[in-house]
Motif scaffolding. Sequence first.
Motif, PDB file in Angstrom:
ATOM      1  N   THR A   1     104.533  20.037  20.885  1.00 18.83           N
ATOM      2  CA  THR A   1     103.993  18.895  20.155  1.00 18.83           C
ATOM      3  C   THR A   1     102.572  19.161  19.683  1.00 18.83           C
ATOM      4  OG1 THR A   1     105.368  17.419  21.478  1.00 18.83           O
ATOM      5  CG2 THR A   1     103.519  16.428  20.324  1.00 18.83           C
TER       6      THR A   1
ATOM      7  N   ALA B   1     102.947   9.744  25.698  1.00 20.72           N
ATOM      8  CA  ALA B   1     103.598  10.915  26.287  1.00 20.72           C
ATOM      9  C   ALA B   1     103.599  10.830  27.809  1.00 20.72           C
ATOM     10  CB  ALA B   1     102.894  12.190  25.826  1.00 20.72           C
TER      11      ALA B   1
ATOM     12  N   GLY C   1     106.983  10.624  29.933  1.00 26.72           N
ATOM     13  CA  GLY C   1     107.189  11.641  30.961  1.00 26.72           C
ATOM     14  C   GLY C   1     107.418  11.027  32.325  1.00 26.72           C
TER      15      GLY C   1
ATOM     16  N   ALA D   1     105.280  19.491  25.570  1.00 27.36           N
ATOM     17  CA  ALA D   1     103.910  19.085  25.243  1.00 27.36           C
ATOM     18  C   ALA D   1     103.211  20.145  24.399  1.00 27.36           C
ATOM     19  CB  ALA D   1     103.126  18.819  26.522  1.00 27.36           C
TER      20      ALA D   1
END
Length: 72
Positions: free
Chosen positions: A40, A10, A14, A37
């Motif tokens: 998720t 991630a 990102g 985020a």
Amino acid sequence: MSSIGGFLAAGLIGAYKYRTRGTMSTSVFLMQLRVAAQGTVVGCLTIGLAYSMAKEYLFDKAPKENAKSLTN
């Protein structure tokens, strides 16, 4: 270990998307990244809880042997 791998993935995704965001401001990008985020994390917790509950209540039909009676 998979949570560390997910965190690293991630972070790398990102960082890549930040570099290629175009004319979007940094604050808007970070707000969208934070919402993604959090979504998720909530999704992973929901799936984990559903799996745990299904495993305990639906798939484990064997009687529990470690439950002892109160009388001798």
